[in-house]
Every structure is written in C-alpha cells, then in structure tokens.
Design a protein around this motif. Structure first.
Motif, PDB file in Angstrom:
ATOM      1  N   ALA A 124      58.677  33.447  54.157  1.00 21.96           N
ATOM      2  CA  ALA A 124      58.984  34.629  54.962  1.00 21.96           C
ATOM      3  C   ALA A 124      58.056  35.784  54.589  1.00 21.96           C
ATOM      4  N   GLU A 125      57.773  35.942  53.285  1.00 21.23           N
ATOM      5  CA  GLU A 125      56.838  36.988  52.842  1.00 21.23           C
ATOM      6  C   GLU A 125      55.474  36.805  53.503  1.00 21.23           C
ATOM      7  N   ILE A 126      55.009  35.566  53.547  1.00 21.59           N
ATOM      8  CA  ILE A 126      53.684  35.298  54.122  1.00 21.59           C
ATOM      9  C   ILE A 126      53.675  35.651  55.609  1.00 21.59           C
ATOM     10  N   ILE A 127      54.716  35.251  56.316  1.00 21.77           N
ATOM     11  CA  ILE A 127      54.771  35.543  57.756  1.00 21.77           C
ATOM     12  C   ILE A 127      54.832  37.050  57.990  1.00 21.77           C
ATOM     13  N   ASP A 128      55.649  37.744  57.219  1.00 23.80           N
ATOM     14  CA  ASP A 128      55.762  39.196  57.363  1.00 23.80           C
ATOM     15  C   ASP A 128      54.436  39.874  57.031  1.00 23.80           C
ATOM     16  N   GLN A 129      53.745  39.370  56.022  1.00 25.45           N
ATOM     17  CA  GLN A 129      52.454  39.929  55.623  1.00 25.45           C
ATOM     18  C   GLN A 129      51.409  39.738  56.727  1.00 25.45           C
ATOM     19  N   ILE A 130      51.413  38.558  57.328  1.00 23.58           N
ATOM     20  CA  ILE A 130      50.435  38.283  58.393  1.00 23.58           C
ATOM     21  C   ILE A 130      50.729  39.137  59.624  1.00 23.58           C
ATOM     22  N   LEU A 131      51.988  39.217  60.002  1.00 21.50           N
ATOM     23  CA  LEU A 131      52.342  40.023  61.176  1.00 21.50           C
ATOM     24  C   LEU A 131      52.066  41.502  60.931  1.00 21.50           C
ATOM     25  N   GLY A 132      52.224  41.951  59.687  1.00 19.43           N
ATOM     26  CA  GLY A 132      51.932  43.350  59.354  1.00 19.43           C
ATOM     27  C   GLY A 132      50.472  43.597  59.071  1.00 19.43           C
ATOM     28  N   GLN A 133      49.658  42.513  58.981  1.00 21.16           N
ATOM     29  CA  GLN A 133      48.217  42.615  58.724  1.00 21.16           C
ATOM     30  C   GLN A 133      47.925  43.464  57.477  1.00 21.16           C
ATOM     31  N   THR A 134      48.686  43.201  56.430  1.00 19.65           N
ATOM     32  CA  THR A 134      48.479  43.880  55.142  1.00 19.65           C
ATOM     33  C   THR A 134      48.072  42.832  54.128  1.00 19.65           C
ATOM     34  N   PHE A 135      46.825  42.923  53.691  1.00 18.89           N
ATOM     35  CA  PHE A 135      46.291  41.867  52.831  1.00 18.89           C
ATOM     36  C   PHE A 135      45.667  42.455  51.563  1.00 18.89           C
ATOM     37  N   LEU A 136      45.713  41.665  50.535  1.00 17.48           N
ATOM     38  CA  LEU A 136      44.994  41.989  49.298  1.00 17.48           C
ATOM     39  C   LEU A 136      43.620  41.335  49.374  1.00 17.48           C
ATOM     40  N   ASP A 137      42.631  42.084  48.959  1.00 11.51           N
ATOM     41  CA  ASP A 137      41.262  41.578  49.066  1.00 11.51           C
ATOM     42  C   ASP A 137      40.616  41.566  47.687  1.00 11.51           C
ATOM     43  N   ARG A 138      40.129  40.411  47.322  1.00 12.02           N
ATOM     44  CA  ARG A 138      39.330  40.270  46.103  1.00 12.02           C
ATOM     45  C   ARG A 138      37.890  40.060  46.570  1.00 12.02           C
ATOM     46  N   PRO A 139      37.130  41.160  46.745  1.00 16.04           N
ATOM     47  CA  PRO A 139      35.805  41.037  47.362  1.00 16.04           C
ATOM     48  C   PRO A 139      34.850  40.202  46.519  1.00 16.04           C
ATOM     49  N   ASP A 140      33.838  39.668  47.194  1.00 14.14           N
ATOM     50  CA  ASP A 140      32.858  38.827  46.504  1.00 14.14           C
ATOM     51  C   ASP A 140      32.142  39.580  45.390  1.00 14.14           C
ATOM     52  N   TRP A 141      31.965  40.896  45.591  1.00 18.03           N
ATOM     53  CA  TRP A 141      31.213  41.670  44.600  1.00 18.03           C
ATOM     54  C   TRP A 141      32.064  42.095  43.406  1.00 18.03           C
ATOM     55  N   ALA A 142      33.371  41.824  43.448  1.00 16.43           N
ATOM     56  CA  ALA A 142      34.262  42.301  42.385  1.00 16.43           C
ATOM     57  C   ALA A 142      33.892  41.754  41.001  1.00 16.43           C
ATOM     58  N   PRO A 143      33.665  40.432  40.825  1.00 13.40           N
ATOM     59  CA  PRO A 143      33.321  39.948  39.481  1.00 13.40           C
ATOM     60  C   PRO A 143      32.059  40.596  38.922  1.00 13.40           C
ATOM     61  N   GLY A 144      31.024  40.734  39.783  1.00 12.99           N
ATOM     62  CA  GLY A 144      29.802  41.375  39.313  1.00 12.99           C
ATOM     63  C   GLY A 144      30.024  42.825  38.942  1.00 12.99           C
ATOM     64  N   ALA A 145      30.832  43.532  39.744  1.00  8.67           N
ATOM     65  CA  ALA A 145      31.119  44.937  39.444  1.00  8.67           C
ATOM     66  C   ALA A 145      31.895  45.066  38.142  1.00  8.67           C
ATOM     67  N   GLU A 146      32.818  44.134  37.896  1.00  9.07           N
ATOM     68  CA  GLU A 146      33.592  44.189  36.650  1.00  9.07           C
ATOM     69  C   GLU A 146      32.720  43.937  35.430  1.00  9.07           C
ATOM     70  N   VAL A 147      31.776  43.010  35.561  1.00 14.46           N
ATOM     71  CA  VAL A 147      30.845  42.759  34.453  1.00 14.46           C
ATOM     72  C   VAL A 147      29.974  43.987  34.220  1.00 14.46           C
ATOM     73  N   ALA A 148      29.475  44.588  35.317  1.00 13.51           N
ATOM     74  CA  ALA A 148      28.637  45.778  35.172  1.00 13.51           C
ATOM     75  C   ALA A 148      29.410  46.918  34.523  1.00 13.51           C
ATOM     76  N   LEU A 149      30.664  47.099  34.942  1.00 15.91           N
ATOM     77  CA  LEU A 149      31.482  48.165  34.349  1.00 15.91           C
ATOM     78  C   LEU A 149      31.784  47.870  32.885  1.00 15.91           C
ATOM     79  N   ALA A 150      31.989  46.593  32.566  1.00 14.99           N
ATOM     80  CA  ALA A 150      32.213  46.216  31.168  1.00 14.99           C
ATOM     81  C   ALA A 150      30.988  46.556  30.318  1.00 14.99           C
ATOM     82  N   LEU A 151      29.802  46.269  30.852  1.00 10.71           N
ATOM     83  CA  LEU A 151      28.571  46.601  30.135  1.00 10.71           C
ATOM     84  C   LEU A 151      28.445  48.110  29.944  1.00 10.71           C
ATOM     85  N   LEU A 152      28.760  48.863  30.987  1.00  8.24           N
ATOM     86  CA  LEU A 152      28.642  50.318  30.911  1.00  8.24           C
ATOM     87  C   LEU A 152      29.623  50.899  29.899  1.00  8.24           C
ATOM     88  N   LEU A 153      30.883  50.492  29.981  1.00 13.20           N
ATOM     89  CA  LEU A 153      31.887  51.040  29.064  1.00 13.20           C
ATOM     90  C   LEU A 153      31.606  50.622  27.622  1.00 13.20           C
TER      91      LEU A 153
END
Length: 736
Positions: free
Chosen positions: A348-377
């Motif tokens: 039911a959660e999945i159907i409600d999420q699809i009908l509401g068009q509310t999604f979590l996005d793990r973008p392709d660039w996220a791992p690279g950005a996290e590594v870059a931020l780790a290097l910076l910090l």
C-alpha cells in the motif's frame, strides 16, 4: 641552549605540522579504504542514517484510494482456522467487486487445492462406503467457485518469486515494452516461485510478485518493480495492481542505451512506467520506498466485510489489498518505522507513493560527491590539527561533521536526495582520531624535550617550570641581581692542536660533564657552552638564596672535579673562573626563530673580564668585590685594584682560595697577613717593606707563585721608573 619546535625553530614547527597533517590524511584515507573494503558495514551505517531521516520526516500521505482487507486474529476467531474455504474468499471477492473495487490484490498465494471442497469430502466418504446425495446445483469444487469470482472481478493474484524452487511459472499477464537494453540481460534471473492454482491464475486479471528481497537486517527498504524468472518478466504486486486499476495492458521500461539515456557500458534500468505513472528506479529495477506510515489508511477486518458491515465508500473506486496481520500467518516484515508490519501495508505504501509521485532519489553522482566531500573534510581536519591546538581542532571537527550531516539532512528534507553523510563524517572523525594522538604525543614529546634537553643546561626548578608552562619560553626579559660565573680551560688552543677530534671531544666531555653536575647541584642556570668555556648564573629565573656564596662554592667544586680528573690519570688541565654579582638583564634573547634564556649587561662583562684576568694573576678563581662582600666566610685574598678593558671604574678583585675550613687554618691566616702587608707596602711604594712581605707571602703561599712573580716584576718596574704622583695603586689591564 636555544629552544626548538614551537619554542623558536621554524623548521621544527613545520615538521610538527607536517607529521600531524600526515596523520590526519592517513585517517581520511583509512576511512575511504574501510568504505571500499567493507561495503556491507558501510551500507548498514548508510541505512541507519536514511532510516532515521524517514522517521524524522516521513513522506506525506498522498491520500490514494487504498483499502486493506485484513485477515486478522479476530476474523480468524470468528470464521475459523486459516485457510478458510475458498467459497468464503469467493464471497469476499464478489462483495468487493459488487461494491465497486477498482482492483483486488491478494497478498496471498493459493498454491494448493482447497481440502474443504465438497468433492473431496464426498470422495473420502465414499471410500469409507458411504453414499452421499447432494442437492442439485451445489458446487463441488471450491477452487472453481473462487476462480469464477476471480474471473468476474479485477483481481490480481499474488505469487512469490524466489531462488529456492524451480517450480514452473505461468506466463505473466502483462506485456513489457522497453527502450534500451533488454531488462532480462541485466536483472538477476530467479529460478522459480510459489504460484496459484492454474484455474485461479487463468481467471485473474493480473499476477504480481509480493516477495520482499532479503536484506542484511531484514528491513524492507527497496522492492523490485520487475523481476526476471524463467525467461519472463514479472511485475511486483503493487504496480500490477495499479496496471489493472487503470485498465492498462503493459508496462514501459527505460534502460541505459535508450534515446536520451547514457550508455555507461553496464546496462541498467532508469525508469519504470505503469499506465499514467512514471517512477525513477535503481539500476536493478528497485524502487526506494519512502514510508509515510499511512496513518489514515482504511483497514477493514475480513470478518466485518463478510458480515456486510463495510461501508461502500471505503471500497468503491478503491484499490483493495487482501492480506493478513495475524501473527500465526507470518506475513509481518520490518520497516524503518516498525519491526513488524503486515506485508500488505508495504504494498500500500508503494502504491500511495507512486500515485503521489513522491520519490527518493539516489543520484548517480552521489557516491562521487561523497568521496570528494570526504577528501575535503579530511584535508580540512588534517590542516586544522596541524595549525591549531587540540581544543580548536576538536571544535572544528565537530562543526565539519555537523555541516556534512546538516547538508545531507537538507538534501533529504528539501530535495528528497539521498546523500550519505557517513563517509564524509567518518573521514573527518578518523582524520581527527589519528591526528589528535599524534598532536598530543608531540606535545608530550616537547615537554620531554624540555626535561631532557634543558635539564642539561638549566636548574631543575626551571626545567619543571618550563615543562608545565612551555609558553613561558617567549621573547622578553627583566632586570634582577645575578651572580654570573665564567669558566675557561687554560691554553686550550695549544692542547687542542695535539689531539684528534675524537680525543678532543672526550677531553671536553670528561671535564664539562662533572663541572656541569657541580653547577646544577648548586642551583645554577647553565647559560651556554662556548667551546671549552662555560657561562652560568644564579638567581634567575627563580630566586636563589645566598646565590653569591653558592656560586663561590660551586667554583671551588669545579676545581675539586678537576682534581679528581687528574687523579684518574686525566690530562693536566687548568681552569680560570671569574665571578661577579650585580644587576643584569635576564630573559629569552634572540630572534623569533631561535632564542635562548640568557643574561647580559655590564656585570656579565665584568665576570668575563675576571675570568680573563686569572691568567695574568696566576690564580684559578677571581671574584669581584660585590661577590666577596656577599659570599660570607670563605678564604678570600684581595688581589688588586684593576681597571678592566672597556670600564673606567676600578674593581677590587679577590682570589678565592678555599671554603670556611680553609679560612680558619693557620697556614691561610699567615698567608693573608703577609699578603695584606705586601699590598699595603706596594700601594705606599714602600719597597723595603714590600720586599720583606713578598718573601714571606711566597713562603706561606707556594701555590701563588705566579701572583707573587707578577708583584715582584711590578716592584722592580716601579723602582726603575716611579709612577707620577698622585698614584692610586690601580692597575690598568691591557687585555681582556
């Protein structure tokens, strides 16, 4: 001795910074290596963070028309043990269809025939010899009754796909259109599953998998919207139910390589469409579930529906999911919200999420950005550790970790992006964890450096004071009364010319080591070593009581150490020692790059001149009048009144010949009397009396032969050429 490291030597400070920064960078690299070497642990930490975010900010319910029919404990108590006769379920389907359900999905598989069917019961009775007559028209096969109900309603049959069986699977109900790579080429191929009876499958409008993929901790965070098994593609129960509810015939899948999609060389799914709804998916076709909790989800117990107590508006036009919350039926799963949730609520959660068009996005660039931020910090923490102290770097590290976490939270709360703060925060934390001990060890090393290195040159009290407060070693000074001592080895240049470097080093160490021990025991501060010369002083930086007397006794102790060296078959060395008491400037003098704790001023120069005069007067120790008057009961002889080089005011100088015991000896008393008569006659130009006193002084003081030879020469010169009147008896030194 010049301090080093933070105490003045720029090279030592940069070396400290380099080592501390290197330790911080090593911690950063270690964090990255751990993340890549143990992705399971890293994934668990990531899940903890994202689960927490969902609990802090759940998805807002879309209000999708979904109703659950719950086969709960109370319904089982009323209708009997599960499984219920299929006729009861057929009645349920008919009621739902009659009330206008848009789709009826079963989170249950009916894989075995109904054992309560009349046909089975009659067969068992007849095998026992009974004859059974049934009313005309009574259905004999309950499964057929349910299949008929399936065929008359928009029913989605549930199946469980898995790798635990190779049972043949029926073909899917829906078609799949795809752009780009064929999903079957990159989706993992399952071997089989648990399916419904063929009659039920054939009658159903749709067929979807309700299986939840296994996870390390059992929490359902993703669900494959499409799975590959036995050469076919099968949709998930949730999206198949949406398809049936919309009256759509197929699904559309977009993969890498399709128009407008980059071909990365590794085929993957990028989007999934069912009817009018498109959703982003993971490369393996999974949807990240963004839970809302569905606090307002309509749930009707199955017993109430069958009793006719369900409201029509809770069914009409709704997607209905039939499942169970009964503990005994084991259809409970873990979510970020709770440890035991009925599986139908997740669908039911999945159907409600699809009908509401509310999604979590793990973008392709996220791992690279996290590594870059780790290097910076990690780099920032390493530099902070190198440039600041422990407190500042601790605060800075906490701020950076909070910033990384805050950025991640903002991305989730405002943009629904999943940016993991674990790696950047971990890199900062490990950089801090490795650099801080090195920083503290270096600080401890500096304190140990003060205790070990400065203890060779400073009084023990000063060493402890500096170790407890290293910041005291800064440029600056003060005026205070000091007793200053200069010591020098006689004819050292001539001696050095006859020795090898190793022999010369051994000679110097053999004398300077015991001499230094004597001075330190007398509470002296060793200012410096200049070749064979030693400069020391008393009464700074700590107050030293009776410092003129302690300096004189220390000088006698140095002579005693020299005698022991001679007794041990050491070389025949002679030293000259000059001591003066007066106001001096004392403190850390030098530059900001290199400085030392030292004393300077006219009274320091006088002590140096006195040391030089010991050569001319042939005595080992000469002290000034100020030192003589403050030193007390020691064996002093007034030697002369002298104008030293660079000073117009004459000095009265004294030879120190021994300690308190020597002062009261008969030999010293006789020597002093003859010596005092010599000085009086010399200054009065009474040559007859001077000659008599000189002869007597030589007899009582054979060790002062050089001194009395000097006075003999002076008397002879004065006889030959008397000085102009008035004569004050002051000797003018021509050499330092």
């Amino acid at each position: 001795m010049a301090a080093r490291g933070k105490f003045g030597a720029r090279g030592g400070e940069w070396r400290r910074r380099l080592i501390v920064a290197s330790a911080g960078l090593a911690g950063m690299v270690l964090a990255l290596l751990l993340a890549f070497a143990d992705p399971v642990l890293y994934g668990k930490l990531e899940n903890i963070v994202f689960d927490g975010y969902q609990r802090l900010k759940p998805r807002a319910e879309a209000g999708a028309p979904i109703t659950l029919i719950d086969i709960d404990e109370n319904s089982i108590d009323k209708l009997g043990q599960w499984p219920w006769p299929r006729t009861v379920l057929a009645d349920m389907v008919n009621r739902l269809a009659g009330m206008g359900a848009a789709a009826i999905a079963f989170d249950i598989a009916f894989s075995e025939p109904d054992r309560t069917s009349p046909a089975d019961s009659i067969a068992r009775l007849e095998r026992q010899g009974a004859k059974v007559d049934l009313p005309a028209g009574l259905p004999l096969d309950n499964d057929a009754v349910l299949a008929k109900a399936f065929g008359a309603a928009p029913v989605v049959a549930g199946i469980a796909l898995s790798d635990e069986t190779k049972s043949p699977l029926p073909p899917p109900k829906a078609g799949f259109a795809f752009g780009g790579a064929d999903p079957k080429s990159y989706l993992p191929a399952l071997t089989g599953g648990v399916v419904n009876l063929p009659a039920l499958t054939a009658a159903a409008s749709g067929m979807g998998s309700f299986s939840f993929p296994p996870s390390d901790d059992g929490v359902v965070r993703r669900l494959p919207l499409v799975s590959s098994a036995q050469g076919n593609l099968y949709p998930a129960l949730s999206v198949e139910t949406l398809r049936v509810a919309q009256g759509a015939s197929s699904f559309a899948i977009r993969s890498t390589g399709a128009s407008g999609e980059a071909d990365t060389g590794r085929p993957a799914m990028t989007a999934f469409k069912v009817g009018d709804y498109t959703m982003p998916v993971e490369p393996d076709g999974s949807l990240r579930i963004y839970y809302s909790g569905l606090a307002h989800l309509a749930t009707i117990p199955a017993a109430e529906l069958l009793a006719g107590h369900a409201a029509k508006d809770a069914i009409d036009g709704h997607i209905v999911i039939v499942g169970t919350s009964a503990l005994g039926l084991r259809d409970l799963v873990a979510t970020p919200f709770a440890a035991g949730v009925p599986g139908m609520r997740v669908h039911a959660e999945i159907i409600d999420q699809i009908l509401g068009q509310t999604f979590l996005d793990r973008p392709d660039w996220a791992p690279g950005a996290e590594v870059a931020l780790a290097l910076l910090l990690g780099l920032i923490v390493a530099l902070l550790e190198a440039a600041t102290g422990a407190i500042a770097s601790t605060i800075g590290t906490l701020v950076l970790i909070a910033a990384a976490t805050g950025l991640s939270w903002w991305a989730f709360a405002e943009e629904r992006l999943l940016l993991d703060p674990v790696l950047p925060a971990g890199a900062a934390a490990l950089a801090f964890a490795l650099a801080t001990p090195v920083q503290l060890l270096w600080t401890d090393r500096e304190k140990r450096f003060i205790r070990t290195a400065f203890s060779r040159y400073l009084a023990p009290e000063l060493v402890e004071r500096l170790a407890g407060n290293p910041e005291a070693l800064q440029l600056g000074g003060e005026n205070r009364e000091l007793t200053v001592l200069f010591s020098d080895i006689r004819d050292f240049t001539a001696i050095a010319e006859t020795l090898t470097p190793a022999e010369l080093t051994a000679l110097l160490n053999g004398f300077l080591t015991p001499a230094t021990d004597v001075l330190l025991k007398a509470e002296a501060t060793i200012d410096k070593y200049i070749g064979d010369a030693v400069m020391a002083f008393w009464n700074a930086p700590l107050d030293i009581a009776d410092h003129p007397r302690k300096a004189c006794l220390a000088a006698l102790g140095v002579l005693g150490a020299l005698e022991k060296l001679h007794e041990a078959d050491g070389p025949a060395l002679r030293v000259g020692i000059g001591i003066n008491t007066g106001t001096c400037a004392v403190g850390n003098f030098g530059s900001r790059q290199r400085f030392s704790y030292s004393a300077m001023g006219d009274n320091v120069n006088i002590a140096s001149r006195l040391e030089g005069l010991t050569k001319q007067y042939g005595v080992p120790i000469l002290v000034s009048g100020s030192t003589r008057s403050a030193a007390g009961d020691l064996a002093f002889l007034e030697i002369d009144r002298v104008r030293v080089v660079g000073r117009q005011e004459p000095l009265t100088i004294h030879a120190l010949l021994g300690g308190p015991d020597d002062l009261s000896s008969a030999g010293f008393l006789a020597l002093r009397q003859a010596h005092e008569r010599l000085l009086a006659a010399y200054r009065a130009l009474d040559f007859g009396a001077a000659d008599t006193a000189l002869a007597e002084a030589r007899r009582h003081g054979p060790a002062l032969g050089g001194l009395y030879a000097l006075y003999g020469d002076r008397l002879a010169a004065l006889r030959a050429e008397p000085p102009p009147a008035p004569w004050d008896g002051v000797y003018v030194a021509r050499q330092k």
